[in-house]
Design a protein around this motif. Structure first.
Motif, PDB file in Angstrom:
ATOM      1  N   ASP A  98      12.242  22.128 -19.944  1.00  0.00           N
ATOM      2  CA  ASP A  98      11.239  22.852 -20.721  1.00  0.00           C
ATOM      3  C   ASP A  98      10.326  21.846 -21.430  1.00  0.00           C
ATOM      4  OD1 ASP A  98      10.178  24.072 -23.300  1.00  0.00           O
ATOM      5  OD2 ASP A  98      10.921  25.847 -22.271  1.00  0.00           O
ATOM      6  N   ALA A  99       9.022  21.872 -21.091  1.00  0.00           N
ATOM      7  CA  ALA A  99       8.091  20.863 -21.597  1.00  0.00           C
ATOM      8  C   ALA A  99       7.904  20.953 -23.102  1.00  0.00           C
ATOM      9  CB  ALA A  99       6.739  20.994 -20.890  1.00  0.00           C
ATOM     10  N   VAL A 100       7.868  22.171 -23.650  1.00  0.00           N
ATOM     11  CA  VAL A 100       7.693  22.328 -25.090  1.00  0.00           C
ATOM     12  C   VAL A 100       8.903  21.784 -25.835  1.00  0.00           C
ATOM     13  CG1 VAL A 100       7.515  24.021 -26.954  1.00  0.00           C
ATOM     14  CG2 VAL A 100       6.096  24.260 -24.907  1.00  0.00           C
ATOM     15  N   GLU A 101      10.091  22.093 -25.330  1.00  0.00           N
ATOM     16  CA  GLU A 101      11.298  21.581 -25.974  1.00  0.00           C
ATOM     17  C   GLU A 101      11.362  20.058 -25.896  1.00  0.00           C
ATOM     18  OE1 GLU A 101      16.172  22.021 -25.575  1.00  0.00           O
ATOM     19  OE2 GLU A 101      14.855  23.507 -24.645  1.00  0.00           O
ATOM     20  N   LEU A 102      10.995  19.512 -24.739  1.00  0.00           N
ATOM     21  CA  LEU A 102      11.006  18.054 -24.565  1.00  0.00           C
ATOM     22  C   LEU A 102      10.020  17.393 -25.525  1.00  0.00           C
ATOM     23  CD1 LEU A 102      12.280  15.886 -22.577  1.00  0.00           C
ATOM     24  CD2 LEU A 102      10.121  16.038 -21.330  1.00  0.00           C
ATOM     25  N   ALA A 103       8.787  17.928 -25.588  1.00  0.00           N
ATOM     26  CA  ALA A 103       7.760  17.342 -26.453  1.00  0.00           C
ATOM     27  C   ALA A 103       8.087  17.534 -27.930  1.00  0.00           C
ATOM     28  CB  ALA A 103       6.403  17.971 -26.137  1.00  0.00           C
ATOM     29  N   SER A 104       8.811  18.594 -28.274  1.00  0.00           N
ATOM     30  CA  SER A 104       9.180  18.835 -29.668  1.00  0.00           C
ATOM     31  C   SER A 104      10.288  17.910 -30.132  1.00  0.00           C
ATOM     32  CB  SER A 104       9.626  20.296 -29.840  1.00  0.00           C
ATOM     33  OG  SER A 104       8.592  21.188 -29.481  1.00  0.00           O
ATOM     34  N   ARG A 105      11.066  17.406 -29.173  1.00  0.00           N
ATOM     35  CA  ARG A 105      12.221  16.580 -29.523  1.00  0.00           C
ATOM     36  C   ARG A 105      11.934  15.089 -29.383  1.00  0.00           C
ATOM     37  NH1 ARG A 105      17.838  18.396 -26.913  1.00  0.00           N
ATOM     38  NH2 ARG A 105      17.141  20.296 -27.993  1.00  0.00           N
ATOM     39  N   TYR A 106      11.012  14.725 -28.491  1.00  0.00           N
ATOM     40  CA  TYR A 106      10.755  13.309 -28.217  1.00  0.00           C
ATOM     41  C   TYR A 106       9.262  13.003 -28.354  1.00  0.00           C
ATOM     42  CZ  TYR A 106      15.468  13.580 -26.338  1.00  0.00           C
ATOM     43  OH  TYR A 106      16.809  13.798 -26.195  1.00  0.00           O
ATOM     44  N   GLY A 107       8.951  11.720 -28.527  1.00  0.00           N
ATOM     45  CA  GLY A 107       7.573  11.288 -28.705  1.00  0.00           C
ATOM     46  C   GLY A 107       6.821  11.186 -27.384  1.00  0.00           C
ATOM     47  N   PHE A 108       5.520  10.953 -27.505  1.00  0.00           N
ATOM     48  CA  PHE A 108       4.653  10.883 -26.337  1.00  0.00           C
ATOM     49  C   PHE A 108       5.129   9.856 -25.324  1.00  0.00           C
ATOM     50  CE2 PHE A 108       1.076   8.337 -24.585  1.00  0.00           C
ATOM     51  CZ  PHE A 108       0.675   9.225 -23.602  1.00  0.00           C
ATOM     52  N   GLU A 109       5.445   8.651 -25.777  1.00  0.00           N
ATOM     53  CA  GLU A 109       5.864   7.595 -24.852  1.00  0.00           C
ATOM     54  C   GLU A 109       7.133   7.980 -24.102  1.00  0.00           C
ATOM     55  OE1 GLU A 109       4.859   7.237 -27.967  1.00  0.00           O
ATOM     56  OE2 GLU A 109       4.074   5.227 -28.397  1.00  0.00           O
ATOM     57  N   GLU A 110       8.079   8.602 -24.795  1.00  0.00           N
ATOM     58  CA  GLU A 110       9.325   9.008 -24.146  1.00  0.00           C
ATOM     59  C   GLU A 110       9.075  10.098 -23.111  1.00  0.00           C
ATOM     60  OE1 GLU A 110      12.482   8.424 -27.805  1.00  0.00           O
ATOM     61  OE2 GLU A 110      10.802   9.812 -28.052  1.00  0.00           O
ATOM     62  N   VAL A 111       8.194  11.040 -23.434  1.00  0.00           N
ATOM     63  CA  VAL A 111       7.857  12.102 -22.485  1.00  0.00           C
ATOM     64  C   VAL A 111       7.134  11.507 -21.269  1.00  0.00           C
ATOM     65  CG1 VAL A 111       6.493  14.207 -22.142  1.00  0.00           C
ATOM     66  CG2 VAL A 111       7.821  13.903 -24.244  1.00  0.00           C
ATOM     67  N   ALA A 112       6.251  10.539 -21.509  1.00  0.00           N
ATOM     68  CA  ALA A 112       5.556   9.886 -20.391  1.00  0.00           C
ATOM     69  C   ALA A 112       6.549   9.197 -19.457  1.00  0.00           C
ATOM     70  CB  ALA A 112       4.540   8.877 -20.928  1.00  0.00           C
ATOM     71  N   GLU A 113       7.508   8.484 -20.030  1.00  0.00           N
ATOM     72  CA  GLU A 113       8.517   7.809 -19.217  1.00  0.00           C
ATOM     73  C   GLU A 113       9.327   8.821 -18.404  1.00  0.00           C
ATOM     74  OE1 GLU A 113       9.157   4.712 -18.592  1.00  0.00           O
ATOM     75  OE2 GLU A 113       8.049   3.571 -20.095  1.00  0.00           O
ATOM     76  N   TRP A 114       9.641   9.957 -19.011  1.00  0.00           N
ATOM     77  CA  TRP A 114      10.380  10.997 -18.296  1.00  0.00           C
ATOM     78  C   TRP A 114       9.571  11.509 -17.100  1.00  0.00           C
ATOM     79  CZ3 TRP A 114      14.927  13.101 -17.504  1.00  0.00           C
ATOM     80  CH2 TRP A 114      15.001  14.366 -16.915  1.00  0.00           C
ATOM     81  N   LEU A 115       8.279  11.731 -17.323  1.00  0.00           N
ATOM     82  CA  LEU A 115       7.440  12.235 -16.246  1.00  0.00           C
ATOM     83  C   LEU A 115       7.304  11.197 -15.134  1.00  0.00           C
ATOM     84  CD1 LEU A 115       5.852  14.936 -15.835  1.00  0.00           C
ATOM     85  CD2 LEU A 115       3.804  13.651 -16.415  1.00  0.00           C
ATOM     86  N   TRP A 116       7.199   9.924 -15.508  1.00  0.00           N
ATOM     87  CA  TRP A 116       7.041   8.865 -14.511  1.00  0.00           C
ATOM     88  C   TRP A 116       8.303   8.630 -13.691  1.00  0.00           C
ATOM     89  CZ3 TRP A 116       4.680   5.009 -18.570  1.00  0.00           C
ATOM     90  CH2 TRP A 116       3.336   5.353 -18.800  1.00  0.00           C
ATOM     91  N   THR A 117       9.443   8.603 -14.361  1.00  0.00           N
ATOM     92  CA  THR A 117      10.666   8.099 -13.717  1.00  0.00           C
ATOM     93  C   THR A 117      11.805   9.103 -13.651  1.00  0.00           C
ATOM     94  OG1 THR A 117      11.617   7.234 -15.785  1.00  0.00           O
ATOM     95  CG2 THR A 117      10.083   5.789 -14.589  1.00  0.00           C
ATOM     96  N   GLY A 118      11.733  10.201 -14.426  1.00  0.00           N
ATOM     97  CA  GLY A 118      12.872  11.110 -14.499  1.00  0.00           C
ATOM     98  C   GLY A 118      13.996  10.569 -15.349  1.00  0.00           C
ATOM     99  N   THR A 119      13.723   9.511 -16.099  1.00  0.00           N
ATOM    100  CA  THR A 119      14.711   8.915 -17.001  1.00  0.00           C
ATOM    101  C   THR A 119      14.151   8.937 -18.414  1.00  0.00           C
ATOM    102  OG1 THR A 119      15.532   7.443 -15.265  1.00  0.00           O
ATOM    103  CG2 THR A 119      16.023   6.822 -17.542  1.00  0.00           C
ATOM    104  N   LEU A 120      14.967   9.368 -19.379  1.00  0.00           N
ATOM    105  CA  LEU A 120      14.522   9.382 -20.768  1.00  0.00           C
ATOM    106  C   LEU A 120      14.789   8.017 -21.391  1.00  0.00           C
ATOM    107  CD1 LEU A 120      13.367  11.249 -22.998  1.00  0.00           C
ATOM    108  CD2 LEU A 120      15.710  11.585 -23.754  1.00  0.00           C
ATOM    109  N   VAL A 121      13.716   7.329 -21.782  1.00  0.00           N
ATOM    110  CA  VAL A 121      13.825   6.005 -22.405  1.00  0.00           C
ATOM    111  C   VAL A 121      13.661   6.202 -23.912  1.00  0.00           C
ATOM    112  CG1 VAL A 121      12.920   3.656 -22.479  1.00  0.00           C
ATOM    113  CG2 VAL A 121      12.859   4.960 -20.329  1.00  0.00           C
TER     114      VAL A 121
END
Length: 415
Positions: A98-121
Motif C-alpha cells: 500500500d503506497a499511502v501506508e509505505l509513504a506514511s511510515r518511511y521517508g522519500f529516499e526509503e520509498v524511492a529505494e523500495w521502488l527501485w530495488t524492492g528492498t527497504l533501505v
C-alpha cells in the motif's frame, strides 16, 4: 536424452537450431535478433555455426510470449511491476505494498529505494557529488531571472549529465548510482530562498530552503517529505510514458529524466498544482469559494485540483496529505478554502486530487504557486528512474507504433 526444460546452468550454450526452437522462429530470424542487438552470439569452436547463451534465449522467449499475449493492435500497454492503481476503494500500491501506508511510515529516499530495488533501505540518504552539483549550479545561475522551476531543473539535468562520464553505463548498479546522485543535485542546484538548515540529511530539508523563506517547522517538513514519497510514481502518466520511450531507445538516465521534465512542462500535466494554489489564494482573498468557482466555469476553464481519470472518489494521495495538514498549525485557512471549494464541486461529482492538497501545503508554508511543480518533478524523478530500469531490460526500440497515414494518396506531382 535431451531435456527441453530451461537449464539451471547459467553458462549453458545452445545451437542455432535449439535457439530457434525455443523462440518458435526460423534460424534466419535468430540471426535477425542478433543483428538488432536482442541476442548475443559466439562462433562455435568447431566452426560449424554460432552458439547462444541459453538463459538469454529463454528470457527473450518469455518476453516474446508476454508481448504476444498483449492487447490488440492500436492499444498501448506496458507491463510493469512498479505501481498498481485500483478503484473501489481507490488505492494504489508500490510493488504490492500500500503506497499511502509505505509513504506514511518511511521517508522519500526509503520509498524511492523500495521502488527501485524492492528492498527497504532504512535511513537511506542521497548526496550530491561536488562536480555535477557545481556544474548544475553554474548552469542554473546563467538562466534568465524569469525562468520557472522546470526550466531550471532541465538545465541542471543537462549540466549534471555532462559532468558524469559514466552516464552511458546502463547497468542497474550504474543507473542507481546516477539516480542517488542526480536527485540531490537537482535540489542543490535550485536557488535558495532562505539559508539552508542542515537538518537530518533528508532531501526534504534541502528542498525546503529552495521553496520558502519560512523557518523549517518539523511538522511541515514531515508533510513535505510525505508529499515527495506519495508522488514518486503513479503508473503511466504522460511524462512516465515519455521516459519509457526514451529508455527504449537506450537513452542514458539523465536524458530519460529530461524527457520526463519536458513532458511535465505541458499545461495538462504539470501546471495543475500552480493553478490550484492561485485559486485557493483567490478564495481566501475574496472570502468565499462560490464566486471563484463560478468565474472559472464561466470562462470555460476546469476548476483545478478536482477529478482524476483513475479514481472514482477522492485521490488517496490527497486524503493522506489532508490527514497531515490538519495537524499543521498554519494550514487551517488554506484547508478551509479547499474544503469550501470541494463542497461546491461535490455537486458535480468531482473530488479533490493531489494537486489541491499540494496547493494547501504550498500556500500554508509561504511557498510560491510554482512550488508544487518543483515538489512533483523532484519526487517523480525517482519514479522515472524506476521505469527506465524496467525498460532497459526489455527489447530495444519496442515502443514503435505504426502511423496511420491519412494524407493524399501518392503519386502526386512534385510542386
Amino acid at each position: 536424452m535431451s531435456d527441453d526444460r530451461p537449464s539451471d546452468d547459467p553458462s549453458r550454450r545452445i545451437s542455432t537450431q535449439e535457439a530457434a526452437r525455443l523462440l518458435g522462429v526460423k534460424p534466419a530470424t535468430v540471426y535477425a535478433y542478433v543483428s538488432r542487438g536482442q541476442l548475443g552470439s559466439r562462433r562455435d569452436p568447431s566452426g560449424r555455426g554460432s552458439t547462444f547463451d541459453a538463459a538469454e534465449v529463454e528470457a527473450l522467449a518469455r518476453r516474446s510470449r508476454r508481448e504476444a499475449a498483449g492487447p490488440a493492435a492500436g492499444e498501448l500497454s506496458v507491463s510493469t511491476a512498479l505501481t498498481l492503481i485500483e478503484t473501489g476503494p481507490d488505492r494504489y500500491w508500490f510493488r504490492g505494498v500500500d503506497a499511502v501506508e509505505l509513504a506514511s511510515r518511511y521517508g522519500f529516499e526509503e520509498v524511492a529505494e523500495w521502488l527501485w530495488t524492492g528492498t527497504l533501505v532504512r535511513g537511506a540518504r542521497f548526496t550530491a557529488p561536488p562536480e555535477p552539483l557545481a556544474a548544475a549550479r553554474r548552469a542554473v545561475a546563467a538562466m534568465p531571472g524569469h525562468g520557472g522551476p522546470l526550466d531550471l531543473l532541465r538545465v541542471a539535468v543537462a549540466a549534471a549529465a555532462v559532468a558524469d562520464p559514466l552516464r552511458f553505463d546502463l547497468s542497474e548498479e550504474a543507473v542507481l548510482g546516477s539516480a542517488r546522485c542526480l536527485i540531490p543535485t537537482l535540489v542543490g542546484a535550485l536557488p535558495e530562498v532562505a539559508p539552508a538548515h542542515p537538518g537530518d540529511g533528508r532531501l526534504a530539508w534541502g528542498l525546503w530552503s529552495r521553496l520558502t523563506a519560512q523557518d523549517p517547522d518539523p511538522a511541515a517538513l514531515d508533510v513535505l517529505d510525505l508529499a515527495l514519497a506519495l508522488l514518486v510514481d503513479h503508473d503511466l502518466a504522460a511524462s512516465t510514458l515519455a521516459v519509457r520511450v526514451a529508455a527504449s531507445a537506450r537513452a542514458h538516465p539523465y536524458a530519460v529524466v529530461s524527457a520526463g521534465l519536458g513532458t511535465l512542462e505541458g499545461p495538462l500535466h504539470g501546471a495543475a498544482g500552480r493553478l490550484a494554489h492561485r485559486m485557493l489564494a483567490e478564495v481566501l482573498e475574496r472570502g468565499g469559494a462560490a464566486p471563484v468557482v463560478a468565474e472559472h466555469l464561466r470562462a470555460g476553464r476546469r476548476v483545478p485540483g478536482f477529478g482524476h481519470r483513475l479514481y472514482r472518489g477522492e485521490d488517496p494521495r490527497a486524503r493522506a496529505l489532508y490527514g497531515r495538514l490538519e495537524k499543521l498549525s498554519g494550514a487551517a485557512a488554506a484547508l478551509g478554502a479547499a474544503r469550501e471549494v470541494a463542497a461546491v464541486m461535490a455537486r458535480h461529482g468531482l473530488h479533490p486530487n493531489v494537486d489541491l492538497a499540494l496547493a494547501v501545503l504550498t500556500l500554508s508554508c509561504g511557498m510560491t504557486a510554482e512550488a508544487g511543480e518543483t515538489v512533483f518533478a523532484v519526487a517523480r524523478t525517482a519514479g522515472w528512474i524506476a521505469h527506465a530500469l524496467e525498460e532497459y531490460q526489455e527489447r530495444p526500440l519496442r515502443m514503435r507504433p505504426s502511423g496511420h497515414y491519412t494524407g493524399p494518396r501518392p503519386p502526386r506531382p512534385t510542386p
